[in-house]
Design a protein around this motif. Structure first.
Motif, short mmCIF file in Angstrom:
data_model
loop_
_atom_site.label_atom_id
_atom_site.label_comp_id
_atom_site.label_asym_id
_atom_site.label_seq_id
_atom_site.Cartn_x
_atom_site.Cartn_y
_atom_site.Cartn_z
N LYS A 164 0.83 -1.21 0.00
CA LYS A 164 0.00 0.00 0.00
C LYS A 164 0.87 1.26 0.00
O LYS A 164 0.54 2.25 -0.67
N LEU A 165 1.97 1.23 0.78
CA LEU A 165 2.87 2.38 0.82
C LEU A 165 3.48 2.66 -0.55
O LEU A 165 3.57 3.81 -0.99
N GLU A 166 3.91 1.59 -1.25
CA GLU A 166 4.50 1.77 -2.58
C GLU A 166 3.47 2.31 -3.57
O GLU A 166 3.76 3.21 -4.37
N LYS A 167 2.24 1.77 -3.50
CA LYS A 167 1.19 2.27 -4.39
C LYS A 167 0.85 3.72 -4.06
O LYS A 167 0.65 4.54 -4.96
N GLN A 168 0.80 4.01 -2.74
CA GLN A 168 0.51 5.38 -2.34
C GLN A 168 1.60 6.33 -2.78
O GLN A 168 1.33 7.48 -3.17
N GLU A 169 2.85 5.87 -2.73
CA GLU A 169 3.97 6.71 -3.18
C GLU A 169 3.82 7.04 -4.65
O GLU A 169 4.00 8.18 -5.08
N THR A 170 3.47 6.03 -5.46
CA THR A 170 3.28 6.25 -6.89
C THR A 170 2.14 7.24 -7.14
O THR A 170 2.28 8.19 -7.93
N LYS A 171 1.01 7.02 -6.44
CA LYS A 171 -0.13 7.92 -6.59
C LYS A 171 0.22 9.32 -6.10
O LYS A 171 -0.16 10.32 -6.73
N PHE A 172 0.94 9.38 -4.99
CA PHE A 172 1.30 10.67 -4.41
C PHE A 172 2.20 11.46 -5.34
O PHE A 172 1.99 12.66 -5.57
N MET A 173 3.23 10.79 -5.89
CA MET A 173 4.16 11.47 -6.80
C MET A 173 3.45 11.91 -8.07
O MET A 173 3.68 13.00 -8.59
N SER A 174 2.51 11.06 -8.56
CA SER A 174 1.75 11.42 -9.76
C SER A 174 0.86 12.63 -9.48
O SER A 174 0.80 13.58 -10.27
N ALA A 175 0.17 12.58 -8.32
CA ALA A 175 -0.70 13.70 -7.96
C ALA A 175 0.12 14.96 -7.72
O ALA A 175 -0.31 16.08 -8.05
N LEU A 176 1.33 14.80 -7.13
CA LEU A 176 2.19 15.95 -6.87
C LEU A 176 2.65 16.60 -8.17
O LEU A 176 2.61 17.83 -8.31
N LYS A 177 3.05 15.76 -9.12
CA LYS A 177 3.47 16.31 -10.42
C LYS A 177 2.30 17.00 -11.12
O LYS A 177 2.46 18.06 -11.73
N SER A 178 1.12 16.35 -11.03
CA SER A 178 -0.06 16.95 -11.65
C SER A 178 -0.41 18.28 -11.01
O SER A 178 -0.75 19.25 -11.69
N PHE A 276 -0.30 12.32 2.65
CA PHE A 276 0.13 10.99 2.22
C PHE A 276 -0.66 9.87 2.90
O PHE A 276 -0.99 8.86 2.30
N GLY A 277 -1.00 10.07 4.16
CA GLY A 277 -1.67 9.01 4.92
C GLY A 277 -0.88 8.68 6.17
O GLY A 277 0.20 9.22 6.40
N HIS A 278 -1.41 7.81 6.98
CA HIS A 278 -0.76 7.46 8.24
C HIS A 278 -1.20 6.07 8.68
O HIS A 278 -2.17 5.52 8.16
N LEU A 279 -0.47 5.53 9.63
CA LEU A 279 -0.83 4.24 10.19
C LEU A 279 -1.98 4.42 11.16
O LEU A 279 -1.99 5.34 11.97
#
Length: 571
Positions: A164-178, A276-279
């Motif tokens: 989930k962290l890796e997927k969130q990182e990908t989504k986060f970086m994509s959203a950040l670039k967007s 990003f999210g949290h535990l």
């Protein structure tokens, strides 16, 4: 019943080998291989059996798989008479004995044959083994299985969180670039619009420059000729144009708005956690909001539940003390209103009479009787601060000297005093001089063989929770460092649950801390998730219900504070 053997189909009765003619053969000695009748077994063979540990069994069991009936003990030498074997067991002395021991020391004792006690012990051991297996071994093997399952589940959970962290990182970086591209496109569009306005203005100005330049050239050229008619005409037109021409106007800079600047947000844990999210700790105690009551009071610094839906609340800044009743419409009705009562702390006697201490360094504890405030007890020359009435009716009061609160001297005094039903004072804890054991006790609650106190260390009420043994010992200190807090730890109130846990409110961090009896933190709950800010006081009214009163921030606009009823399970 006589036994027989079959020879060529004929049944021949077995005969006793110790006496002649008896066919009542029932027993066999495994050592002697003798067949015996009942009479010989009882009268003759016991002598051999006692000395030689012979094993006599019923013939019907010979050859069967009843191992416990045929198992026999090995010969063992007597520890006293080493030349002789143990032959019998003395129940009176609980020991094995040989023939010499038997004749010398065990006369008239209760005796039991060795093979019988041996058989019983073997059976007992097998029963113990069965219980060991069924009661303990099987249990622990199942516990091992549970642990292994926990480990497997833990690894699965870890892998799932990593994924989930890796997927969130990908989504986060994509959203950040967007998002960056959106901001960039926005400022580029604003820049293009400004460029267009500037270009239009420049084009207009350039046209004016060309027109003026042409007029200058014409006037200059005509002025240099001798053609009087042309000079007169041109001069007349020039004067006419200048007379009707508008004055030049400066560029309005307001039209050319500056481009917006970019102000990056601080990238701290809160910002990252929000974006990003949290535990999420699934073991966190669930807390839910039951009701919100408008108190008609700017702040609620102290509260006590009176009877049913009646409460006492106080507001320190406005010096208000009120008795209210909560209504089903989530409003409150004011039953009594007392001005000029700047309450420091308060509690309820068993008669439901309110006792309280006040600011302004007064030496008395007060009680509210009807509509009158009366002196309940004096502590002069000391000043009473925190007050608490235990379930048994004992009153605990913290007192201090009249000197500066937070700068102690050699003459400083800090005490906790206990009052009995006759108002007799007994010092249960004392700290004198510059000792730092306690500084300014603002709240007291009693537990099992101990007291829990809030000790304010600084004027901003930053402090700690202390557990004091009723034997005048300091048991533990909790200063809030184990909780993830943004601001200083300011414990403003605490309660002890029926299970013995301590619930305290952390005013600046908008949080609840729940501690175990030994002072370890069990849970840290953010009340801001429920829209509750500045928790200042609390009181548990049921096993899972609790009132929370809040202090308003100091602003120019005065607002009514809310009284919150929350459900907090497993406390």
């Amino acid at each position: 019943m006589a036994h027989s053997m079959s020879i060529r189909g004929a049944q021949i009765p077995l005969q006793c080998q110790l006496c002649e003619g008896s066919t009542n053969v029932k027993w066999k000695c495994k050592e002697c291989e003798l067949l015996m009748c009942q009479n010989c077994t009882e009268k003759i063979h016991p002598k051999f059996k006692m000395a030689d540990m012979h094993h006599v069994v019923e013939i019907k069991n010979v050859g069967t798989n009843h191992q416990d009936q045929f198992q026999k003990p090995n010969r063992a030498k007597c520890k006293i008479h080493i030349s002789q074997d143990y032959c019998i067991f003395c129940q009176t002395c609980d020991e094995l004995v040989c023939p010499s021991c038997l004749t010398k020391s065990h006369q008239k004792h209760d005796l039991q044959e060795i093979d019988e006690i041996f058989t019983e012990d073997v059976k007992s051991l097998k029963r113990c083994n069965t219980e060991l297996k069924n009661r303990f071994l099987d249990f622990y093997e199942k516990e091992i299985e549970k642990i292994e399952k926990i480990k497997v589940d833990n690894m699965d959970q870890l892998q799932m969180v990593k994924c989930k962290l890796e997927k969130q990182e990908t989504k986060f970086m994509s959203a950040l670039k967007s998002f960056k591209q959106t901001i960039l496109e926005d400022i580029e569009n604003k820049s293009s619009a400004k460029e267009s306005v500037a270009s239009t203005a420049k084009s207009t100005i350039q046209e004016n420059i060309v027109d003026i330049t042409n007029k200058l050239d014409v006037n200059t050229n005509v002025a240099n000729t001798n053609d009087i008619e042309n000079v007169h005409k041109t001069a007349k037109n020039a004067r006419k144009w200048l007379a009707s021409a508008r004055e030049p106007v400066s560029i309005d800079l307001k039209v050319f708005k500056k481009l917006p600047d970019f102000f990056p947000e601080p990238i701290d844990e809160n910002t990252l956690g929000t974006l990003f999210g949290h535990l999420y700790d699934r073991n966190e105690i669930p807390i839910s909001l039951v009701e919100i009551y408008t108190s008609n009071t700017p702040s609620i610094d102290r509260l006590k539940v009176n009877i049913g839906k009646e409460l006492w609340i106080s507001d320190v800044p406005t010096k208000l003390l009120r008795r209210i009743r909560t209504n089903n419409s989530c409003t409150v009705s004011i039953l009594q209103n007392f001005s000029d009562h700047q309450v420091f702390d308060m509690s309820l006697l068993s008669t439901q009479a309110l006792i309280f201490t006040v600011y302004n360094n007064r030496n008395d504890l007060y009680v509210m009787i009807g509509n009158e405030t009366k002196n309940f007890c004096s502590f002069a020359p000391l000043i009473p601060r925190a007050v608490h009435v235990s379930k048994s009716g004992l009153i605990y009061i913290s007192t201090r000297d009249s000197e500066t609160v937070f700068k102690k001297s050699d003459s400083s005094i800090r005490q906790i005093v206990k009052l009995d039903k006759d108002k007799k004072q007994d010092i249960v804890f004392e700290c004198t001089g510059t000792s730092k054991v306690i500084t300014n006790i603002t709240r007291i609650r009693d537990g099992i063989n101990c007291l829990y106190v809030v000790d304010a260390l600084l004027p901003n009420l930053q402090g700690r929770i202390i557990s004091l043994g009723k034997d005048r010992t300091l048991k533990w200190i909790y200063n809030g460092e184990l909780a993830a807090s943004k601001y200083n730890f300011v414990p403003s109130d605490l309660e002890v649950t029926s299970a013995g846990n301590i619930v305290l409110c952390d005013m600046l961090n908008d949080a609840l801390h729940i501690l175990a009896k030994d002072g370890t933190i069990l849970h840290h709950i953010l009340l801001s998730k429920l829209g509750i800010y500045g928790p200042c006081c609390l009181e548990i009214i049921q096993s899972d219900k609790m009132y929370i009163g809040c202090r308003q921030e100091e602003t120019e606009e005065t607002k009514n504070s809310n009284l919150y009823l929350v459900s907090l399970s497993e406390i």
